[in-house]
Design an enzyme around this catalytic site. Structure first.
Site, mmCIF file in Angstrom:
data_model
loop_
_atom_site.group_PDB
_atom_site.id
_atom_site.type_symbol
_atom_site.label_atom_id
_atom_site.label_comp_id
_atom_site.label_asym_id
_atom_site.label_seq_id
_atom_site.Cartn_x
_atom_site.Cartn_y
_atom_site.Cartn_z
ATOM 1 N N CYS A 107 0.841 -1.205 0.000
ATOM 2 C CA CYS A 107 0.000 0.000 0.000
ATOM 3 C C CYS A 107 0.879 1.260 0.000
ATOM 4 O O CYS A 107 1.760 1.404 0.840
ATOM 5 C CB CYS A 107 -0.937 -0.008 1.211
ATOM 6 N N ASP A 209 -2.179 -4.107 -14.358
ATOM 7 C CA ASP A 209 -2.641 -4.023 -15.759
ATOM 8 C C ASP A 209 -3.247 -5.319 -16.291
ATOM 9 O O ASP A 209 -3.245 -5.534 -17.512
ATOM 10 C CB ASP A 209 -1.503 -3.575 -16.700
HETATM 11 C C1 LIG Z 1 -9.358 1.681 -5.139
HETATM 12 C C2 LIG Z 1 -8.184 0.778 -4.881
HETATM 13 C C3 LIG Z 1 -8.060 0.140 -3.652
HETATM 14 C C4 LIG Z 1 -6.986 -0.714 -3.407
HETATM 15 N N1 LIG Z 1 -6.929 -1.371 -2.207
HETATM 16 C C5 LIG Z 1 -5.961 -2.298 -2.004
HETATM 17 C C6 LIG Z 1 -5.922 -3.069 -0.800
HETATM 18 O O1 LIG Z 1 -6.761 -2.923 0.098
HETATM 19 N N2 LIG Z 1 -4.924 -3.982 -0.668
HETATM 20 C C7 LIG Z 1 -3.974 -4.180 -1.641
HETATM 21 O O2 LIG Z 1 -3.090 -5.017 -1.487
HETATM 22 N N3 LIG Z 1 -3.982 -3.459 -2.769
HETATM 23 C C8 LIG Z 1 -4.949 -2.543 -2.984
HETATM 24 N N4 LIG Z 1 -4.980 -1.844 -4.159
HETATM 25 C C9 LIG Z 1 -3.982 -2.154 -5.206
HETATM 26 C C10 LIG Z 1 -4.519 -3.218 -6.181
HETATM 27 O O3 LIG Z 1 -4.838 -4.412 -5.501
HETATM 28 C C11 LIG Z 1 -3.497 -3.537 -7.295
HETATM 29 O O4 LIG Z 1 -2.319 -4.011 -6.716
HETATM 30 C C12 LIG Z 1 -3.195 -2.324 -8.169
HETATM 31 O O5 LIG Z 1 -4.356 -1.590 -8.479
HETATM 32 C C13 LIG Z 1 -2.492 -2.744 -9.460
HETATM 33 O O6 LIG Z 1 -3.288 -3.492 -10.328
HETATM 34 P P1 LIG Z 1 -4.032 -2.800 -11.600
HETATM 35 O O7 LIG Z 1 -2.980 -2.078 -12.408
HETATM 36 O O8 LIG Z 1 -4.621 -3.975 -12.358
HETATM 37 O O9 LIG Z 1 -5.067 -1.910 -11.049
HETATM 38 C C14 LIG Z 1 -5.997 -0.936 -4.401
HETATM 39 C C15 LIG Z 1 -6.111 -0.263 -5.633
HETATM 40 C C16 LIG Z 1 -7.179 0.578 -5.872
HETATM 41 C C17 LIG Z 1 -7.274 1.275 -7.212
#
Ligand SMILES: Cc1cc2nc3c(=O)[nH]c(=O)nc-3n(C[C@H](O)[C@H](O)[C@H](O)COP(=O)(O)O)c2cc1C
Length: 335
Positions: A107, A209
């Protein structure tokens, strides 16, 4: 790609899908997870991240930790930096029904990193290791970690960090292929997932992604990761995990939902949030409704209206209005 139809082994646990729904704070509550589960019956789902220090001290557990019937396989994600509190919280999570404990080491939010949790653990590998050891010692379910590449481009330490976590007893690593400094910007660098996969024996899950079936296949072919985890691609689209899972198991694509299918699901999501959380659920539904509302003429205007709803009735009427307009204009397109 044949291995991707075989189960994912996380320690002693077998999960019959290699596509996971990520923890998303403010999103992956019980209502959202039920929608994802409908389309992805076998996938591992995650709760929103839970503050371990807070819950280790609470008698009554927050709604965030409630795991419903038929939610398995499900994992609970904990964050913080105190190994002893993490261990206490992990025991509570298992009691609630968590089949694995996931530790958040990714995070980027200041409020959390300033207190030593989330991605700041990438800069404190000894503490990260200690957390994993203590939690592994406290619970009998597998303990997993979700993390990033490093603090910034100059401090990419994921290879050494991942090895340490594996040595400490982590049973799976999910790698969000961005640094802390990147937040959610720029393309995920899957190169690092490939490298980490080459050096670990535990399963490595690719994250960042994974927004479509095509992206998932490209990522798996390139990284040879053991599975993929979907995140922002599921916002307003709880079908994604199921679509990828179905493709990996059958080599075929599921039919795409139409705009009206999405709006109907949005209505169900809104009703679920109202039933589960009351007025707070209505306010939380605003962003979800806006996410569901994409790719048709006038969608921006509807999004604007959805983002101001104050009641269940108002939200349902607006959704019905949007559906009526799509029918009238014969614009029920496939997403
Ligand atoms: C709104 C939001 C909330 C998220 N909350 C968490 C979380 O609680 N725990 C976590 O490990 N990652 C959290 N993430 C990160 C995502 O799990 C992920 O690692 C990140 O968005 C990258 O993937 P993506 O490019 O497909 O979005 C959050 C991301 C977003 C956008």
């Amino acid at each position: 790609m044949a291995i991707y139809s075989s189960p994912l082994k996380i320690g002693n646990l077998e999960v019959h899908s290699r596509v996971l729904q990520s923890p998303l704070s403010g999103v992956t509550d019980l209502v959202f997870r039920r929608l994802v589960r409908r389309f992805a019956p076998d996938s591992m789902l995650y709760t929103e991240m839970v503050n371990a220090t807070e819950i280790s001290q609470l008698q009554e557990l927050p709604q965030l930790m409630v795991i419903g019937d038929k939610e398995q396989p499900i994992s609970m994600q904990l964050f913080d930096c105190r190994p002893d509190f993490m261990a206490v919280a992990a025991k509570k999570a298992v009691k609630e029904g968590a089949m694995t404990i996931d530790i958040n080491m990714g995070c980027p939010v200041n409020k959390i990193t300033k207190k030593g949790g989330g991605s700041s653990l990438l800069r404190q590998p000894e503490i990260a290791e200690q957390i994993v050891r203590e939690v592994v010692g406290a619970v009998s379910v597998p303990v997993t970690v979700k993390t990033r590449l490093g603090w910034n481009a100059q401090e990419i330490n994921i290879i050494d960090f991942a090895r340490r976590l594996e040595d400490a007893g982590a049973q799976m690593l999910t790698l969000h292929a961005r640094t802390r400094e990147q937040g959610y910007h720029g393309p995920a660098d899957w190169q690092w997932i490939k490298r980490v996969k080459e050096v670990l024996s535990i399963p490595v899950i690719a994250n960042g992604d994974i927004v479509s079936v095509e992206a998932a296949i490209n990522c798996l072919e390139f990284t040879r990761a053991d599975g993929v985890m979907c995140s922002r691609g599921t916002l307003g689209y709880p079908y994604l995990v199921g679509e990828i899972d179905y493709y990996l198991k059958t080599g075929k694509n599921l039919p795409k939902p139409t705009s009206i299918d999405l709006l109907s699901l949005a209505k169900e999501h809104l009703q679920g949030l109202w039933l589960y959380k009351g007025q707070r659920g209505i306010w939380q539904a605003r962003k979800h409704l806006a996410w569901y509302c994409q790719d048709f003429t006038g969608a921006a205007l509807w999004r604007e209206r959805f983002s101001r709803i104050e009641s269940l009735g108002e939200g349902c009427d607006l959704i019905d209005g949007a559906i009526a307009q799509l029918n009238l204009e014969n614009e029920n397109i496939y997403r």
